[in-house]
Design a protein around this motif. Sequence first.
Motif, PDB file in Angstrom:
ATOM      1  N   ASP A 280      23.256   3.526 -36.688  1.00 52.03           N
ATOM      2  CA  ASP A 280      23.301   3.774 -35.241  1.00 52.03           C
ATOM      3  C   ASP A 280      21.961   3.472 -34.552  1.00 52.03           C
ATOM      4  N   SER A 281      21.115   2.641 -35.180  1.00 57.21           N
ATOM      5  CA  SER A 281      19.780   2.380 -34.627  1.00 57.21           C
ATOM      6  C   SER A 281      19.749   1.313 -33.539  1.00 57.21           C
ATOM      7  N   ILE A 282      20.868   0.665 -33.249  1.00 64.64           N
ATOM      8  CA  ILE A 282      20.884  -0.270 -32.126  1.00 64.64           C
ATOM      9  C   ILE A 282      20.532   0.510 -30.852  1.00 64.64           C
ATOM     10  N   GLY A 283      19.540   0.029 -30.132  1.00 68.31           N
ATOM     11  CA  GLY A 283      19.068   0.732 -28.941  1.00 68.31           C
ATOM     12  C   GLY A 283      17.850   1.601 -29.205  1.00 68.31           C
ATOM     13  N   LEU A 284      17.429   1.721 -30.465  1.00 68.59           N
ATOM     14  CA  LEU A 284      16.265   2.529 -30.803  1.00 68.59           C
ATOM     15  C   LEU A 284      14.979   1.798 -30.412  1.00 68.59           C
ATOM     16  N   ARG A 285      14.084   2.486 -29.715  1.00 72.45           N
ATOM     17  CA  ARG A 285      12.804   1.875 -29.362  1.00 72.45           C
ATOM     18  C   ARG A 285      11.846   2.000 -30.538  1.00 72.45           C
ATOM     19  N   VAL A 286      11.304   0.852 -30.964  1.00 76.90           N
ATOM     20  CA  VAL A 286      10.360   0.833 -32.083  1.00 76.90           C
ATOM     21  C   VAL A 286       9.020   0.220 -31.694  1.00 76.90           C
ATOM     22  N   GLY A 287       8.900  -0.283 -30.456  1.00 81.42           N
ATOM     23  CA  GLY A 287       7.664  -0.918 -30.045  1.00 81.42           C
ATOM     24  C   GLY A 287       7.531  -0.999 -28.543  1.00 81.42           C
ATOM     25  N   SER A 288       6.472  -1.631 -28.098  1.00 78.92           N
ATOM     26  CA  SER A 288       6.219  -1.795 -26.666  1.00 78.92           C
ATOM     27  C   SER A 288       7.149  -2.866 -26.085  1.00 78.92           C
ATOM     28  N   PRO A 289       7.256  -2.945 -24.768  1.00 82.82           N
ATOM     29  CA  PRO A 289       8.115  -3.967 -24.139  1.00 82.82           C
ATOM     30  C   PRO A 289       7.667  -5.397 -24.412  1.00 82.82           C
ATOM     31  N   GLN A 290       6.473  -5.588 -24.951  1.00 84.48           N
ATOM     32  CA  GLN A 290       5.974  -6.939 -25.242  1.00 84.48           C
ATOM     33  C   GLN A 290       6.457  -7.466 -26.596  1.00 84.48           C
ATOM     34  N   VAL A 291       7.208  -6.645 -27.330  1.00 87.84           N
ATOM     35  CA  VAL A 291       7.639  -7.027 -28.675  1.00 87.84           C
ATOM     36  C   VAL A 291       9.045  -7.617 -28.644  1.00 87.84           C
ATOM     37  N   ASN A 292       9.148  -8.886 -29.015  1.00 83.59           N
ATOM     38  CA  ASN A 292      10.437  -9.572 -29.135  1.00 83.59           C
ATOM     39  C   ASN A 292      10.423 -10.365 -30.437  1.00 83.59           C
ATOM     40  N   VAL A 293      11.342 -10.057 -31.345  1.00 88.14           N
ATOM     41  CA  VAL A 293      11.384 -10.701 -32.658  1.00 88.14           C
ATOM     42  C   VAL A 293      12.763 -11.319 -32.866  1.00 88.14           C
ATOM     43  N   ALA A 294      12.784 -12.575 -33.287  1.00 86.54           N
ATOM     44  CA  ALA A 294      14.036 -13.303 -33.485  1.00 86.54           C
ATOM     45  C   ALA A 294      14.115 -13.856 -34.899  1.00 86.54           C
ATOM     46  N   ASP A 295      15.333 -14.170 -35.311  1.00 80.95           N
ATOM     47  CA  ASP A 295      15.567 -14.909 -36.555  1.00 80.95           C
ATOM     48  C   ASP A 295      16.498 -16.062 -36.203  1.00 80.95           C
ATOM     49  N   ASP A 296      16.063 -17.293 -36.472  1.00 81.37           N
ATOM     50  CA  ASP A 296      16.815 -18.457 -35.990  1.00 81.37           C
ATOM     51  C   ASP A 296      16.902 -19.548 -37.061  1.00 81.37           C
ATOM     52  N   PRO A 297      18.084 -19.715 -37.692  1.00 79.43           N
ATOM     53  CA  PRO A 297      18.242 -20.764 -38.711  1.00 79.43           C
ATOM     54  C   PRO A 297      18.346 -22.167 -38.134  1.00 79.43           C
ATOM     55  N   THR A 298      18.569 -22.275 -36.833  1.00 82.47           N
ATOM     56  CA  THR A 298      18.871 -23.578 -36.226  1.00 82.47           C
ATOM     57  C   THR A 298      17.636 -24.358 -35.799  1.00 82.47           C
ATOM     58  N   LEU A 299      16.426 -23.832 -36.061  1.00 81.54           N
ATOM     59  CA  LEU A 299      15.203 -24.533 -35.680  1.00 81.54           C
ATOM     60  C   LEU A 299      15.083 -25.833 -36.472  1.00 81.54           C
ATOM     61  N   LYS A 300      15.044 -26.953 -35.777  1.00 82.65           N
ATOM     62  CA  LYS A 300      14.978 -28.252 -36.440  1.00 82.65           C
ATOM     63  C   LYS A 300      13.678 -28.381 -37.236  1.00 82.65           C
ATOM     64  N   GLY A 301      13.809 -28.903 -38.448  1.00 78.79           N
ATOM     65  CA  GLY A 301      12.648 -29.107 -39.293  1.00 78.79           C
ATOM     66  C   GLY A 301      12.182 -27.874 -40.036  1.00 78.79           C
ATOM     67  N   SER A 302      12.790 -26.726 -39.774  1.00 80.27           N
ATOM     68  CA  SER A 302      12.330 -25.474 -40.376  1.00 80.27           C
ATOM     69  C   SER A 302      12.690 -25.404 -41.858  1.00 80.27           C
ATOM     70  N   PHE A 303      11.919 -24.620 -42.604  1.00 80.92           N
ATOM     71  CA  PHE A 303      12.147 -24.455 -44.036  1.00 80.92           C
ATOM     72  C   PHE A 303      13.462 -23.712 -44.297  1.00 80.92           C
ATOM     73  N   GLY A 304      13.818 -22.796 -43.401  1.00 80.31           N
ATOM     74  CA  GLY A 304      15.053 -22.020 -43.560  1.00 80.31           C
ATOM     75  C   GLY A 304      16.225 -22.572 -42.767  1.00 80.31           C
ATOM     76  N   PHE A 305      16.220 -23.866 -42.487  1.00 80.34           N
ATOM     77  CA  PHE A 305      17.211 -24.480 -41.595  1.00 80.34           C
ATOM     78  C   PHE A 305      18.620 -24.488 -42.185  1.00 80.34           C
ATOM     79  N   TYR A 306      19.596 -24.110 -41.364  1.00 77.25           N
ATOM     80  CA  TYR A 306      21.015 -24.378 -41.610  1.00 77.25           C
ATOM     81  C   TYR A 306      21.775 -24.174 -40.309  1.00 77.25           C
ATOM     82  N   LEU A 307      22.903 -24.860 -40.166  1.00 70.45           N
ATOM     83  CA  LEU A 307      23.742 -24.726 -38.972  1.00 70.45           C
ATOM     84  C   LEU A 307      25.002 -23.909 -39.241  1.00 70.45           C
ATOM     85  N   TYR A 308      25.352 -23.767 -40.523  1.00 64.75           N
ATOM     86  CA  TYR A 308      26.474 -22.919 -40.931  1.00 64.75           C
ATOM     87  C   TYR A 308      26.065 -22.170 -42.183  1.00 64.75           C
ATOM     88  N   ASP A 309      26.433 -20.895 -42.264  1.00 69.09           N
ATOM     89  CA  ASP A 309      26.035 -20.135 -43.452  1.00 69.09           C
ATOM     90  C   ASP A 309      27.005 -20.389 -44.601  1.00 69.09           C
TER      91      ASP A 309
END
Length: 477
Positions: A280-309
């Motif tokens: 139930d931690s969705i909506g839990l504040r863990v940092g300041s408003p300046q904190v935005n963290v993403a995970d993105d497999p679709t970045l071209k050229g990236s080491f973790g690249f994939y378009l379908y899992d």
Amino acid sequence: MEDLVEFAVDCARSMGAEYAEARMQRDFRESIILKNGVLETSAFEEERGLSVRVLVDGSLGFASTNTLRKRDIERSVRQAFKMAKSASKLMKRKIVMGKGELGKDKVEVKSRVKFSSVDLESKVELLKEADEQNLAAASTHEVKAPTRLITLDTWITEKLVMTSDGANVYSRIPRAALFAFITVFHPQKGPIQRYFNLGETGGWEIVERWNPPKLFYEEADILSRILMEGVKAPEGEMDVVLGPELVGIISHESCGHPSEADRILGREAAQAGETFLKPDSIGLRVGSPQVNVADDPTLKGSFGFYLYDDEGVKARRRILIKEGVINEFLHNRETASIFRVESNGSSRSVAYNREPIVRMANTFFMPGDYSKEELFEDVKKGLYIKTFMEWNIDDRRFNQRYVGLEAYKIENGELGNLVRNPVLEITTTGLWSAVDAAGKDLEFQAAYCGKGDPMQGIPVWTGGPHIRLRRVRIGGA
């Protein structure tokens, strides 16, 4: 490939499986290891096979084979079916494969220069030249570089994933990776060490762009300077600017791993650890408003690249922390059904004989609005930690410790002396809450993320911009 994979799915369905998934995967790899300027290993490896996963009476079974004949594939399907059937009697909560945007697609990453078009001798000579630059840089500071290890891996992963509910995705992805471990030594100053990884998706043009000789000269040069010029790190409460290398590993370890839904459900407790987050931690504040963290497999050229899992679900950017608040978790189809959401394409496997599990791809702190200069100019007395020497984090991904490598004093907005071994020991919420500004820049580093049993070390990127922390405690090592 398609005939055999389709046969596996049809075979499972004919036995009565509620859901079936088959994956054929081929990995062809060349590895070169240079130790102290001497070629230690040059190896070619090919691994291929087919795996099948079935859902029977609310339980999953998995099996694989590297003999690609129909009778052997059918035997593996029966093994997976029998496994699922037996386990179903012990299930307290029946497994359901949740929804997701299933793909029917072909994904191929093109190489400008194929790995096979460059002969082994040329690759080895490039690494030897890079190693020589290590020695040259160290000698200018009158230090020795007694231990040097360079590993170059190039490989191509080809796979086909099919599911009984419509996914059919073929992919062919080439990758290159460079690992380095360098030690420099001075009789009065002692030793100091540095390791780093580079990795991207593409062909030999990646390695050419890295320019290993120049890269290794720069790395050995700064390492020697830290050893010879570094002074004792200041201690106490102060403002700290962190470089992208630290920001990346922090984002990966204290945001990416805690956000894995299988870990949140307790599945990884005896293997890769637990998490401080709850269902139930969705909506839990863990940092300041300046904190935005993403995970993105679709970045071209990236080491973790994939378009379908590896469940055939279309990948997308996942925003894990949005303005300091937990925004979403990483899901495969099974965990998505438990949380009553759609899978966000986070199911990955490292080889044909490993079951796909919830994994990160490219986890990074999203850029902010500040220039690098603006981050420094508002610090009267503090510290800039650009790279790390070591890091530790507990099983719940909450208490963590980072020892800086390349680090400088900041005085009135200007960089001062190099310092040795500053230590940032802090909690996850304490660190994220201390962030008051993020830079516009964005840099990535390659890594292999470990998880599962048997262990699956999978290619990822970690990254971010420079960020500024206010009033955190720094110790010394």
